[in-house]
Design a protein around this motif. Structure first.
Motif, PDB file in Angstrom:
ATOM      1  N   HIS A 199       0.838  -1.206   0.000  1.00 38.02           N
ATOM      2  CA  HIS A 199       0.000   0.000   0.000  1.00 38.02           C
ATOM      3  C   HIS A 199       0.873   1.256   0.000  1.00 38.02           C
ATOM      4  CE1 HIS A 199      -3.592   2.401   0.941  1.00 38.02           C
ATOM      5  NE2 HIS A 199      -2.790   3.093   1.733  1.00 38.02           N
ATOM      6  N   ALA A 200       1.853   1.269   0.895  1.00 31.91           N
ATOM      7  CA  ALA A 200       2.714   2.459   1.011  1.00 31.91           C
ATOM      8  C   ALA A 200       3.539   2.656  -0.265  1.00 31.91           C
ATOM      9  CB  ALA A 200       3.631   2.316   2.226  1.00 31.91           C
ATOM     10  N   LEU A 201       4.010   1.551  -0.839  1.00 29.17           N
ATOM     11  CA  LEU A 201       4.817   1.663  -2.059  1.00 29.17           C
ATOM     12  C   LEU A 201       3.966   2.175  -3.223  1.00 29.17           C
ATOM     13  CD1 LEU A 201       7.588   1.227  -3.368  1.00 29.17           C
ATOM     14  CD2 LEU A 201       6.881  -1.127  -3.886  1.00 29.17           C
ATOM     15  N   ALA A 202       2.728   1.705  -3.311  1.00 28.56           N
ATOM     16  CA  ALA A 202       1.845   2.175  -4.393  1.00 28.56           C
ATOM     17  C   ALA A 202       1.592   3.674  -4.251  1.00 28.56           C
ATOM     18  CB  ALA A 202       0.529   1.398  -4.360  1.00 28.56           C
ATOM     19  N   LYS A 203       1.368   4.133  -3.032  1.00 29.21           N
ATOM     20  CA  LYS A 203       1.135   5.576  -2.809  1.00 29.21           C
ATOM     21  C   LYS A 203       2.410   6.365  -3.126  1.00 29.21           C
ATOM     22  CE  LYS A 203      -3.098   6.039  -1.556  1.00 29.21           C
ATOM     23  NZ  LYS A 203      -4.007   6.808  -2.446  1.00 29.21           N
ATOM     24  N   ALA A 204       3.556   5.838  -2.690  1.00 28.84           N
ATOM     25  CA  ALA A 204       4.820   6.528  -2.979  1.00 28.84           C
ATOM     26  C   ALA A 204       5.049   6.593  -4.485  1.00 28.84           C
ATOM     27  CB  ALA A 204       5.973   5.814  -2.275  1.00 28.84           C
ATOM     28  N   ALA A 205       4.675   5.522  -5.191  1.00 34.66           N
ATOM     29  CA  ALA A 205       4.832   5.515  -6.654  1.00 34.66           C
ATOM     30  C   ALA A 205       3.908   6.545  -7.306  1.00 34.66           C
ATOM     31  CB  ALA A 205       4.553   4.111  -7.196  1.00 34.66           C
ATOM     32  N   GLU A 206       2.705   6.706  -6.741  1.00 32.86           N
ATOM     33  CA  GLU A 206       1.798   7.748  -7.257  1.00 32.86           C
ATOM     34  C   GLU A 206       2.453   9.119  -7.143  1.00 32.86           C
ATOM     35  OE1 GLU A 206      -2.269   8.140  -5.819  1.00 32.86           O
ATOM     36  OE2 GLU A 206      -2.335   5.972  -5.534  1.00 32.86           O
ATOM     37  N   ILE A 207       3.124   9.337  -6.011  1.00 32.53           N
ATOM     38  CA  ILE A 207       3.815  10.618  -5.786  1.00 32.53           C
ATOM     39  C   ILE A 207       4.972  10.771  -6.766  1.00 32.53           C
ATOM     40  CG2 ILE A 207       5.254  11.872  -4.131  1.00 32.53           C
ATOM     41  CD1 ILE A 207       3.525  10.532  -1.900  1.00 32.53           C
ATOM     42  N   ALA A 208       5.734   9.686  -6.939  1.00 31.35           N
ATOM     43  CA  ALA A 208       6.973   9.753  -7.725  1.00 31.35           C
ATOM     44  C   ALA A 208       6.712   9.897  -9.230  1.00 31.35           C
ATOM     45  CB  ALA A 208       7.831   8.509  -7.448  1.00 31.35           C
ATOM     46  N   ARG A 209       5.431   9.881  -9.648  1.00 30.02           N
ATOM     47  CA  ARG A 209       5.122  10.138 -11.066  1.00 30.02           C
ATOM     48  C   ARG A 209       5.366  11.593 -11.426  1.00 30.02           C
ATOM     49  NH1 ARG A 209      -1.018   8.989 -11.772  1.00 30.02           N
ATOM     50  NH2 ARG A 209      -0.965   9.824  -9.677  1.00 30.02           N
ATOM     51  N   TRP A 210       5.317  12.465 -10.415  1.00 27.66           N
ATOM     52  CA  TRP A 210       5.277  13.897 -10.701  1.00 27.66           C
ATOM     53  C   TRP A 210       6.677  14.504 -10.685  1.00 27.66           C
ATOM     54  CZ3 TRP A 210       0.982  13.438 -12.772  1.00 27.66           C
ATOM     55  CH2 TRP A 210      -0.123  12.851 -12.159  1.00 27.66           C
ATOM     56  N   PRO A 211       6.824  15.691 -11.275  1.00 28.60           N
ATOM     57  CA  PRO A 211       8.165  16.295 -11.372  1.00 28.60           C
ATOM     58  C   PRO A 211       8.735  16.599  -9.981  1.00 28.60           C
ATOM     59  CG  PRO A 211       6.551  17.477 -12.727  1.00 28.60           C
ATOM     60  CD  PRO A 211       5.786  16.494 -11.913  1.00 28.60           C
ATOM     61  N   VAL A 212       9.987  16.236  -9.803  1.00 32.64           N
ATOM     62  CA  VAL A 212      10.587  16.383  -8.476  1.00 32.64           C
ATOM     63  C   VAL A 212      10.646  17.844  -8.041  1.00 32.64           C
ATOM     64  CG1 VAL A 212      13.013  16.457  -9.234  1.00 32.64           C
ATOM     65  CG2 VAL A 212      12.451  15.512  -7.009  1.00 32.64           C
ATOM     66  N   ASN A 213      10.816  18.758  -8.998  1.00 30.46           N
ATOM     67  CA  ASN A 213      10.876  20.174  -8.606  1.00 30.46           C
ATOM     68  C   ASN A 213       9.553  20.640  -8.030  1.00 30.46           C
ATOM     69  OD1 ASN A 213      13.535  20.463  -9.295  1.00 30.46           O
ATOM     70  ND2 ASN A 213      13.098  21.179 -11.382  1.00 30.46           N
ATOM     71  N   SER A 214       8.455  20.141  -8.590  1.00 25.96           N
ATOM     72  CA  SER A 214       7.149  20.504  -8.066  1.00 25.96           C
ATOM     73  C   SER A 214       6.966  19.906  -6.662  1.00 25.96           C
ATOM     74  CB  SER A 214       6.061  19.993  -9.008  1.00 25.96           C
ATOM     75  OG  SER A 214       4.806  20.254  -8.453  1.00 25.96           O
ATOM     76  N   LEU A 215       7.355  18.658  -6.499  1.00 28.82           N
ATOM     77  CA  LEU A 215       7.238  18.012  -5.184  1.00 28.82           C
ATOM     78  C   LEU A 215       8.049  18.779  -4.141  1.00 28.82           C
ATOM     79  CD1 LEU A 215       7.615  14.293  -6.349  1.00 28.82           C
ATOM     80  CD2 LEU A 215       5.504  15.464  -5.711  1.00 28.82           C
ATOM     81  N   ARG A 216       9.242  19.207  -4.559  1.00 25.29           N
ATOM     82  CA  ARG A 216      10.101  19.981  -3.647  1.00 25.29           C
ATOM     83  C   ARG A 216       9.441  21.297  -3.239  1.00 25.29           C
ATOM     84  NH1 ARG A 216      15.138  19.319  -6.468  1.00 25.29           N
ATOM     85  NH2 ARG A 216      16.555  18.051  -5.234  1.00 25.29           N
ATOM     86  N   GLU A 217       8.862  21.984  -4.229  1.00 27.25           N
ATOM     87  CA  GLU A 217       8.240  23.278  -3.918  1.00 27.25           C
ATOM     88  C   GLU A 217       7.037  23.093  -2.991  1.00 27.25           C
ATOM     89  OE1 GLU A 217       9.463  26.126  -4.399  1.00 27.25           O
ATOM     90  OE2 GLU A 217      11.025  25.658  -5.847  1.00 27.25           O
ATOM     91  N   ILE A 218       6.291  22.037  -3.214  1.00 24.49           N
ATOM     92  CA  ILE A 218       5.143  21.770  -2.327  1.00 24.49           C
ATOM     93  C   ILE A 218       5.646  21.522  -0.913  1.00 24.49           C
ATOM     94  CG2 ILE A 218       3.267  20.165  -1.813  1.00 24.49           C
ATOM     95  CD1 ILE A 218       3.040  19.704  -4.886  1.00 24.49           C
ATOM     96  N   LYS A 219       6.683  20.688  -0.802  1.00 18.42           N
ATOM     97  CA  LYS A 219       7.196  20.388   0.547  1.00 18.42           C
ATOM     98  C   LYS A 219       7.738  21.659   1.210  1.00 18.42           C
ATOM     99  CE  LYS A 219       9.584  17.207   3.455  1.00 18.42           C
ATOM    100  NZ  LYS A 219       9.825  15.801   3.688  1.00 18.42           N
ATOM    101  N   ARG A 220       8.441  22.463   0.417  1.00 18.53           N
ATOM    102  CA  ARG A 220       8.969  23.716   0.980  1.00 18.53           C
ATOM    103  C   ARG A 220       7.827  24.560   1.556  1.00 18.53           C
ATOM    104  NH1 ARG A 220      12.450  25.879  -3.305  1.00 18.53           N
ATOM    105  NH2 ARG A 220      13.928  24.355  -2.512  1.00 18.53           N
ATOM    106  N   SER A 221       6.731  24.647   0.817  1.00 19.05           N
ATOM    107  CA  SER A 221       5.586  25.438   1.291  1.00 19.05           C
ATOM    108  C   SER A 221       4.956  24.810   2.532  1.00 19.05           C
ATOM    109  CB  SER A 221       4.514  25.538   0.199  1.00 19.05           C
ATOM    110  OG  SER A 221       5.072  26.045  -0.971  1.00 19.05           O
ATOM    111  N   LEU A 222       4.825  23.487   2.515  1.00 16.39           N
ATOM    112  CA  LEU A 222       4.204  22.811   3.659  1.00 16.39           C
ATOM    113  C   LEU A 222       5.042  22.964   4.928  1.00 16.39           C
ATOM    114  CD1 LEU A 222       3.058  19.433   1.995  1.00 16.39           C
ATOM    115  CD2 LEU A 222       1.572  21.280   2.790  1.00 16.39           C
ATOM    116  N   ARG A 223       6.363  22.974   4.771  1.00 17.06           N
ATOM    117  CA  ARG A 223       7.264  22.968   5.939  1.00 17.06           C
ATOM    118  C   ARG A 223       7.668  24.365   6.394  1.00 17.06           C
ATOM    119  NH1 ARG A 223       8.508  18.512   8.978  1.00 17.06           N
ATOM    120  NH2 ARG A 223      10.761  18.618   8.783  1.00 17.06           N
TER     121      ARG A 223
END
Ligand code: COA
Length: 254
Positions: free
Chosen positions: A185-209
């Motif tokens: 379950h966790a790997l499938a969710k992580a894979a869903e996340i890892a489909r997206w551009p890493v720069n976008s993921l980074r910016e989201i995390k920066r905003s969240l944190r």
């Protein structure tokens, strides 16, 4: 990598496995160093878009190896500190898959995970009061931020065990799944996340944190000061001796 920390990149999801199952994955000094190096390398590696942290065997992690404090010479920084910083500063999504025991650092690391999935067997505990110690890893702030001040205070002061349903109810976990399905379950969710551009993921995390990071820094400084006062205190020594001797601690004469 170290024998104590297994690492595998699965299509952009870096799976890190705490690997000391005979000690419930209690983290010794070599494992702290491996964790620091793994998170620093994952941050710099463009092929890593998400990290999934889990424990080998039936348990996630029993926290700091209570025997390891003696390995660090007095005056020298315990390798926990730099590993904890590397996780706090990690700037890509961090998912955790947690079953069985999650105690001490094995619990407080989870408050820095973006998403925590737990197995039905979860038993989470913040044992600091029972060890004569103080919370660490910025948990004195992050747990309040995640679940509210009163619930956090209750868990810290009582050192009670938290099961999977309570972890979900409190918002420590995003979902409870049967242990057998947890990693998938966790790997499938992580894979869903890892489909997206890493720069976008980074910016989201920066905003969240963004709002949390200064408070985490302040909490860690306060916790370290408290830890210096408490580590090696009579109550701390009694608690660790009792754990090693497999008996309940006796604080009545202290
Ligand atoms: N440090 C060092 N060794 C640890 C450990 C820790 N944090 N947690 C577990 N171990 C070791 C035990 O000493 C035991 O070793 P042994 O087989 O050589 O005797 C082995 O791991 C198995 O642990 P055990 O206590 O027998 O398993 P259990 O199923 O009865 O209980 C826990 C599991 C996690 C509830 C229990 O081990 C525990 O409370 N550990 C301490 C956790 C803790 O306080 N961590 C916080 C550090 S700040």
């Amino acid at each position: 990598m170290s024998e104590y920390l297994l690492s595998e990149n699965r299509d952009g999801v870096l799976v890190l496995t705490l690997n000391r199952p005979e000690k419930k994955n209690a983290i010794n000094n070599a494992m702290w160093v491996a964790l620091r190096e793994a998170f620093s390398a994952a941050a710099a590696d463009p092929t890593v878009r998400c990290v999934l942290l889990r424990g080998a065997g039936e348990h996630f992690c029993a926290g700091v190896d209570l025997a390891s404090f003696a390995e660090t010479p007095p005056g020298e920084e315990h390798p926990f500190e730099s590993a904890a910083r590397a996780v706090v500063e990690f700037d890509k999504p961090l998912v955790a898959a947690v079953q069985g025991a999650a105690v001490g650092g094995g619990a407080t690391v989870l408050f820095h995970a973006d998403i925590v999935y737990v197995g039905e067997s979860l038993r989470l505990r913040l044992p600091f009061a029972s060890l004569g110690l103080v919370p660490e890893w910025g948990s004195s702030y992050m747990l309040q931020a995640n679940i509210g001040a009163q619930r956090a205070a209750e868990l810290f002061y009582t050192a009670e065990w938290v099961d999977a349903d309570k972890a979900l109810d409190y918002g420590i976990a995003a979902a409870v799944v049967p242990d057998a399905d947890l990693f998938g379950h966790a790997l499938a969710k992580a894979a869903e996340i890892a489909r997206w551009p890493v720069n976008s993921l980074r910016e989201i995390k920066r905003s969240l944190r963004l709002h949390h990071l200064p408070a985490i820094d302040a909490a860690i400084a306060a916790e370290q000061a408290g830890m210096q006062r408490q580590a090696g205190s009579p109550e701390n020594i009694e608690a660790i001796t009792a754990f090693m001797e497999r008996r309940p601690p006796d604080f009545s004469k202290l």
